[in-house]
Scaffold this active site. Structure first.
Site, PDB file in Angstrom:
ATOM      1  N   TYR A 154      42.136  36.873  48.538  1.00 20.82           N
ATOM      2  CA  TYR A 154      40.845  36.402  49.063  1.00 20.82           C
ATOM      3  C   TYR A 154      39.538  37.083  47.735  1.00 20.82           C
ATOM      4  CZ  TYR A 154      37.595  38.665  51.953  1.00 20.82           C
ATOM      5  OH  TYR A 154      35.631  38.499  53.144  1.00 20.82           O
TER       6      TYR A 154
ATOM      7  N   ASP B  70      38.759  38.501  39.564  1.00 22.74           N
ATOM      8  CA  ASP B  70      38.491  39.843  40.802  1.00 22.74           C
ATOM      9  C   ASP B  70      39.400  41.063  40.637  1.00 22.74           C
ATOM     10  OD1 ASP B  70      37.185  40.371  43.019  1.00 22.74           O
ATOM     11  OD2 ASP B  70      37.263  39.042  44.165  1.00 22.74           O
TER      12      ASP B  70
ATOM     13  N   LYS C 161      33.406  47.639  46.002  1.00 25.22           N
ATOM     14  CA  LYS C 161      34.227  49.085  46.175  1.00 25.22           C
ATOM     15  C   LYS C 161      34.504  50.084  45.282  1.00 25.22           C
ATOM     16  CE  LYS C 161      37.834  46.020  48.605  1.00 25.22           C
ATOM     17  NZ  LYS C 161      37.891  46.332  50.057  1.00 25.22           N
TER      18      LYS C 161
HETATM   19  N1  PLP Z   1      37.643  40.787  46.381  1.00 22.39           N
HETATM   20  C1  PLP Z   1      38.142  41.048  46.453  1.00 22.39           C
HETATM   21  C2  PLP Z   1      39.260  41.353  45.409  1.00 22.39           C
HETATM   22  C3  PLP Z   1      38.274  42.043  47.934  1.00 22.39           C
HETATM   23  O1  PLP Z   1      39.322  42.639  48.001  1.00 22.39           O
HETATM   24  C4  PLP Z   1      37.048  41.907  48.510  1.00 22.39           C
HETATM   25  C5  PLP Z   1      37.137  42.118  49.787  1.00 22.39           C
HETATM   26  O2  PLP Z   1      38.090  43.534  50.092  1.00 22.39           O
HETATM   27  C6  PLP Z   1      36.100  40.955  47.842  1.00 22.39           C
HETATM   28  C7  PLP Z   1      35.681  39.993  47.174  1.00 22.39           C
HETATM   29  C8  PLP Z   1      34.849  40.976  49.203  1.00 22.39           C
HETATM   30  O3  PLP Z   1      33.910  41.723  49.012  1.00 22.39           O
HETATM   31  P1  PLP Z   1      33.070  42.973  50.629  1.00 22.39           P
HETATM   32  O4  PLP Z   1      34.388  43.226  51.097  1.00 22.39           O
HETATM   33  O5  PLP Z   1      32.854  44.057  49.547  1.00 22.39           O
HETATM   34  O6  PLP Z   1      31.880  41.217  50.694  1.00 22.39           O
END
Ligand code: PLP
Length: 433
Positions: free
Chosen positions: A144, A239, A267
């Protein structure tokens, strides 16, 4: 456990907001019942609207690595807020957070701040496409990367297919250039990427896939992705929105074979405030506006309060020897779980990466791909989740989601959790007989 007030709040919320929530998993659909409404948090616990005091392993889905309302983080946020919430101008707090992050990034890298992980990855893709002049992005099933159109795709049948949207409202055109690959399959991935050849702009993968179970990858698989991307002149985007600052190596993709060209963060680096970041070599980052042709902007990007929260969080983590402490707590949870599970003779495993953990139910082996997770295990998770709640322990309201430790968790918290796991796992497997 009394849930009267939380249920009442949820009823009201449903009248005013779709599904009653601001983000779907919070609605508790996967585990049943009304969501819990927190009213205050401190350390490893929060108190809800019914006065229940719950031990928290969700920790706002990861950001709260030093616990709820750490005094130093609260102080930093309060002091900054007193001087103004937002200016929409460059601010020294963003320089300080960028300088702190640069200690953990390769030399010569720069950072662009945004307000969410979604934005960070969306911008990283645009940057990779703009820099390479190519269109195709490869992503992995079960990873994700936020909710931007082109990343809301899942694999069709077969080893590697061009993705179809996993949400309504995503136009076909948005996912046409997104190749979806399977995790833990070097041959499939390398072959598919070679077929795309010089149309490939970037491969994007979570530093450790942790949004569909915790799917720790083999180093060889990651090295193969790195190698084929280099060979094709494409970028690797790690990511680390979720895993960044949550493993002893801090930025795991620098050490696990990925050796990325761009890293996305979020985060923890916002400490509970809305923050995301894209990091990369200065030469690549120069393609971003205003220096370069790749556009990116944000009214609240680099917001002073959010920057201060992130900086204070990272400072506390460092000052308290946070990574070592998290590793200690994680190891205690893991070994305690292993002995409880062995005593019960149930097919359950605990996967762990630093301060992140995940329960794999209905399996003797730890899955490395989304397909390897038994969907029936989610019914057991529902029973487990309810049992843990009854014992005052809050786990993420979905069996596909991971748990997060913080430096505020204690040995007693962990030991209590292990005991509760033992009881609730028995209930979960009994109720499915
Ligand atoms: N990338 C990863 C690996 C994530 O776990 C998340 C959210 O859980 C995101 C991107 C998206 O982040 P946000 O919820 O701050 O938009």
């Amino acid at each position: 456990m009394q849930r009267h007030n939380s249920s009442k709040l949820f009823e009201k919320a449903k009248e005013l907001m779709p599904g009653g929530v601001s983000s779907p998993v919070r609605a508790f659909r996967a585990v049943g019942g009304a969501p819990i409404y927190p009213v205050r948090g401190k350390g490893s616990h929060f108190t809800d609207a019914d006065g229940n005091r719950l031990l928290d392993y969700c920790m706002s889905w990861g950001p709260l690595v030093v616990g709820h309302a750490h005094p130093k983080v609260v102080e930093a946020v309060t002091e900054t807020a007193k001087r103004g919430l937002s200016f929409g101008m460059p601010h020294d707090s963003e320089i300080r957070l960028a300088a702190r992050l640069s200690q953990d990034l390769p030399e010569g890298w720069q950072v662009r701040f945004v307000s969410s992980g979604t934005e960070a990855v969306m911008t990283a893709l645009r940057l990779a496409r703009g820099k390479t002049g190519r269109d195709v992005i490869a992503k992995f099933t079960g990873c994700y990367h936020g909710h931007s159109d082109c990343l809301l795709v899942k694999a069709g049948s077969g080893l590697a297919t061009f993705g179809t949207a996993s949400s309504a409202g995503v136009p076909e055109g948005a996912t046409n250039d997104v190749l979806v690959l399977g995790l833990d399959d070097s041959t499939g991935a390398v072959d598919a990427l070679r077929k795309v050849g010089d149309r490939l702009a970037a491969v994007v993968i979570e530093g450790i896939p942790a949004n569909n179970g915790l799917l720790v990858q083999r180093a060889e698989f990651l090295e193969d992705l790195r190698q084929v991307s280099r060979e094709l002149g494409a970028m690797v985007i790690a990511d680390e929105v979720l895993v960044g600052y949550r493993t002893p190596s801090v930025l795991v993709s620098r050490e696990n074979g990925l050796d990325p060209d761009l890293i996305t963060l979020g985060k923890v680096i916002g400490g509970g405030m809305p923050v995301g970041a894209i990091a990369g070599p200065a030469e690549t980052m120069a393609s971003l506006a205003p220096d370069g042709p790749v556009y990116q902007a944000g009214t609240l990007s680099g917001n002073p309060v959010a920057m201060s929260a992130g900086l204070a969080t990272l400072e506390v983590l460092e000052a308290e020897g946070g990574q070592a402490r998290l590793e200690q707590l994680g190891a205690r949870l893991e070994s305690g779980f292993v002995s409880v599970a062995a005593g019960l003779s149930l097919p359950v495993r605990l996967q762990r990466a630093g301060s992140i953990f995940w329960l794999a139910l209905d399996t003797e082996t730890l899955p490395r791909s989304a397909e390897a997770i038994a969907s029936e295990s989610m019914d057991k998770y529902q029973t487990l989740h309810q049992g843990m709640l009854e014992r005052g322990i809050y786990l993420a309201p979905s069996g596909y989601e991971v748990g997060f430790l913080s430096t505020a968790h204690t040995e007693e918290d962990i030991d209590r959790t292990i005991e509760a796991f033992g009881e609730c796992l028995q209930e979960a497997y009994r109720s499915s007989d």
